[in-house]
Motif scaffolding. Sequence first.
Motif, PDB file in Angstrom:
ATOM      1  N   TYR A 152      32.912 -59.024  -2.882  1.00  0.00           N
ATOM      2  CA  TYR A 152      33.103 -60.335  -2.254  1.00  0.00           C
ATOM      3  C   TYR A 152      32.016 -61.329  -2.669  1.00  0.00           C
ATOM      4  CZ  TYR A 152      36.201 -57.430   0.513  1.00  0.00           C
ATOM      5  OH  TYR A 152      37.193 -56.558   0.883  1.00  0.00           O
ATOM      6  N   ASN A 153      31.307 -60.976  -3.727  1.00  0.00           N
ATOM      7  CA  ASN A 153      30.299 -61.869  -4.291  1.00  0.00           C
ATOM      8  C   ASN A 153      30.971 -62.811  -5.280  1.00  0.00           C
ATOM      9  OD1 ASN A 153      28.157 -63.141  -5.505  1.00  0.00           O
ATOM     10  ND2 ASN A 153      27.107 -61.272  -6.139  1.00  0.00           N
ATOM     11  N   TYR A 154      31.107 -64.072  -4.913  1.00  0.00           N
ATOM     12  CA  TYR A 154      31.886 -65.007  -5.720  1.00  0.00           C
ATOM     13  C   TYR A 154      31.135 -65.527  -6.932  1.00  0.00           C
ATOM     14  CZ  TYR A 154      35.890 -65.207  -2.577  1.00  0.00           C
ATOM     15  OH  TYR A 154      37.011 -64.896  -1.859  1.00  0.00           O
ATOM     16  N   THR A 155      29.883 -65.115  -7.116  1.00  0.00           N
ATOM     17  CA  THR A 155      29.200 -65.447  -8.368  1.00  0.00           C
ATOM     18  C   THR A 155      29.729 -64.574  -9.509  1.00  0.00           C
ATOM     19  OG1 THR A 155      27.411 -63.869  -7.928  1.00  0.00           O
ATOM     20  CG2 THR A 155      27.101 -66.146  -7.157  1.00  0.00           C
ATOM     21  N   ILE A 156      30.430 -63.500  -9.158  1.00  0.00           N
ATOM     22  CA  ILE A 156      31.094 -62.648 -10.143  1.00  0.00           C
ATOM     23  C   ILE A 156      32.502 -63.201 -10.359  1.00  0.00           C
ATOM     24  CG2 ILE A 156      31.906 -60.312 -10.655  1.00  0.00           C
ATOM     25  CD1 ILE A 156      29.695 -59.249  -8.849  1.00  0.00           C
ATOM     26  N   ASN A 157      32.790 -63.593 -11.583  1.00  0.00           N
ATOM     27  CA  ASN A 157      34.047 -64.288 -11.898  1.00  0.00           C
ATOM     28  C   ASN A 157      35.284 -63.491 -11.495  1.00  0.00           C
ATOM     29  OD1 ASN A 157      32.734 -66.520 -12.952  1.00  0.00           O
ATOM     30  ND2 ASN A 157      32.674 -65.685 -15.024  1.00  0.00           N
ATOM     31  N   ARG A 158      35.247 -62.183 -11.727  1.00  0.00           N
ATOM     32  CA  ARG A 158      36.424 -61.367 -11.408  1.00  0.00           C
ATOM     33  C   ARG A 158      36.742 -61.416  -9.916  1.00  0.00           C
ATOM     34  NH1 ARG A 158      39.494 -57.088 -13.635  1.00  0.00           N
ATOM     35  NH2 ARG A 158      38.334 -57.253 -15.584  1.00  0.00           N
ATOM     36  N   ASN A 159      35.729 -61.462  -9.066  1.00  0.00           N
ATOM     37  CA  ASN A 159      35.962 -61.532  -7.623  1.00  0.00           C
ATOM     38  C   ASN A 159      36.635 -62.841  -7.228  1.00  0.00           C
ATOM     39  OD1 ASN A 159      34.806 -59.031  -7.273  1.00  0.00           O
ATOM     40  ND2 ASN A 159      32.784 -59.843  -6.748  1.00  0.00           N
ATOM     41  N   ARG A 160      36.228 -63.930  -7.861  1.00  0.00           N
ATOM     42  CA  ARG A 160      36.844 -65.226  -7.558  1.00  0.00           C
ATOM     43  C   ARG A 160      38.305 -65.248  -8.023  1.00  0.00           C
ATOM     44  NH1 ARG A 160      34.647 -69.855  -5.769  1.00  0.00           N
ATOM     45  NH2 ARG A 160      32.542 -69.044  -6.045  1.00  0.00           N
ATOM     46  N   LEU A 161      38.556 -64.616  -9.165  1.00  0.00           N
ATOM     47  CA  LEU A 161      39.941 -64.488  -9.637  1.00  0.00           C
ATOM     48  C   LEU A 161      40.767 -63.669  -8.648  1.00  0.00           C
ATOM     49  CD1 LEU A 161      39.503 -63.689 -13.453  1.00  0.00           C
ATOM     50  CD2 LEU A 161      40.691 -65.657 -12.505  1.00  0.00           C
ATOM     51  N   ARG A 162      40.185 -62.582  -8.198  1.00  0.00           N
ATOM     52  CA  ARG A 162      40.888 -61.629  -7.330  1.00  0.00           C
ATOM     53  C   ARG A 162      41.199 -62.206  -5.960  1.00  0.00           C
ATOM     54  NH1 ARG A 162      37.993 -55.980  -6.968  1.00  0.00           N
ATOM     55  NH2 ARG A 162      38.684 -56.032  -9.133  1.00  0.00           N
ATOM     56  N   HIS A 163      40.252 -62.926  -5.383  1.00  0.00           N
ATOM     57  CA  HIS A 163      40.392 -63.358  -3.993  1.00  0.00           C
ATOM     58  C   HIS A 163      40.849 -64.809  -3.831  1.00  0.00           C
ATOM     59  CE1 HIS A 163      38.714 -59.600  -2.631  1.00  0.00           C
ATOM     60  NE2 HIS A 163      37.621 -59.783  -3.342  1.00  0.00           N
ATOM     61  N   GLU A 164      40.795 -65.604  -4.920  1.00  0.00           N
ATOM     62  CA  GLU A 164      41.185 -67.007  -4.789  1.00  0.00           C
ATOM     63  C   GLU A 164      42.315 -67.398  -5.750  1.00  0.00           C
ATOM     64  OE1 GLU A 164      37.719 -69.527  -5.085  1.00  0.00           O
ATOM     65  OE2 GLU A 164      37.267 -69.251  -2.961  1.00  0.00           O
ATOM     66  N   LEU A 165      42.080 -67.225  -7.057  1.00  0.00           N
ATOM     67  CA  LEU A 165      43.051 -67.710  -8.037  1.00  0.00           C
ATOM     68  C   LEU A 165      44.372 -66.948  -7.994  1.00  0.00           C
ATOM     69  CD1 LEU A 165      43.814 -69.585 -10.342  1.00  0.00           C
ATOM     70  CD2 LEU A 165      42.720 -67.980 -11.931  1.00  0.00           C
ATOM     71  N   ILE A 166      44.309 -65.618  -8.047  1.00  0.00           N
ATOM     72  CA  ILE A 166      45.543 -64.819  -8.072  1.00  0.00           C
ATOM     73  C   ILE A 166      46.359 -64.974  -6.783  1.00  0.00           C
ATOM     74  CG2 ILE A 166      46.460 -62.460  -8.162  1.00  0.00           C
ATOM     75  CD1 ILE A 166      44.334 -61.807 -10.218  1.00  0.00           C
ATOM     76  N   PRO A 167      45.744 -64.934  -5.591  1.00  0.00           N
ATOM     77  CA  PRO A 167      46.528 -65.206  -4.376  1.00  0.00           C
ATOM     78  C   PRO A 167      47.164 -66.591  -4.389  1.00  0.00           C
ATOM     79  CG  PRO A 167      44.462 -64.158  -3.790  1.00  0.00           C
ATOM     80  CD  PRO A 167      44.370 -64.481  -5.245  1.00  0.00           C
ATOM     81  N   TYR A 168      46.469 -67.571  -4.944  1.00  0.00           N
ATOM     82  CA  TYR A 168      47.020 -68.929  -5.030  1.00  0.00           C
ATOM     83  C   TYR A 168      48.251 -68.948  -5.944  1.00  0.00           C
ATOM     84  CZ  TYR A 168      47.197 -74.009  -5.684  1.00  0.00           C
ATOM     85  OH  TYR A 168      47.596 -75.313  -5.727  1.00  0.00           O
ATOM     86  N   ILE A 169      48.155 -68.280  -7.096  1.00  0.00           N
ATOM     87  CA  ILE A 169      49.292 -68.204  -8.024  1.00  0.00           C
ATOM     88  C   ILE A 169      50.466 -67.489  -7.371  1.00  0.00           C
ATOM     89  CG2 ILE A 169      50.097 -67.227 -10.209  1.00  0.00           C
ATOM     90  CD1 ILE A 169      47.270 -67.624 -11.315  1.00  0.00           C
TER      91      ILE A 169
END
Length: 284
Positions: free
Chosen positions: A192-209
């Motif tokens: 859940y550390n959003y400084t790691i790009n994969r986490n931001r993809l996993r928890h924000e971008l992909i759910p949005y898509i």
Amino acid sequence: MNTHIQKQFNKKFHIFISKHKLQAVLTAISGGQDSICLIELIENFQQHYNKKLQITYIYIDHQWTDNNKQQIQHLINIIKKTKKRFFIYQINQSVNSELKAREIRYNILIKHSIKYNHKYIITAHTQTDKTETFLQHIIRGTSLNGLTSFNDYRKFNNKVHLYRPLLEFKRVEIKWLCRKLYLPIWSDITNYNYTINRNRLRHELIPYICKYFNSNIDKKVNDFLVNSKIENEYITQNAIKLYLYSRHKVNIALNYKLIYRQHIALQVRTLQVFFFIILNKTLT
């Protein structure tokens, strides 16, 4: 355990073991649900289908969190029940880059495999990981060759290969199985550390898509990559043919005029083949 995931896994894993005539495998794990589920699936497979199969587990600790010792003890408790060999490596240097950490991790896995004569490394990557990696590659600006590099099999060198038996399953399916079997999942706060790009993809971008564009993104991305892989293999085969036809018989050289008459895609790929064979360098 008699679920559709176990049935599919057993069938696929049995083909894999039989095809390569393996007597031992090295399984790389973390404390996450995918790895814990993989342990359960492999142990169940060994118990019912191949009791002679030797299974070894390996964990690489980046020491990113304050509770990494508790996480290691959690894994030790799980593996202890299986009565299998378990290797733990700790990385003392501070690594902030996800790519650098991945490079260090795979270097350790490869060296360990060579030292203990393991031909195949097993990992718990899922179809959802494939989607995340696809999006990361797109953002970084990769080629068709880079896009299609995340597959069931990967060859590191002539001695060590990688196999991903869970790549046809989505993370939500793995989560369902973990809940059904009451598996002890460790909650890793680094996910859940959003400084790691994969986490931001996993928890924000992909759910949005999934919510606003396509709810079945894993399957759509996988279908696209299957088709792209076929096209990529066709280009690669022709590039190898062009390289063999245009290379000099004595000198380290290519027939420039012959290559220049070909399509730009073949020109680029032929040069990549040339530099890889001569210098062992993978060019972008």
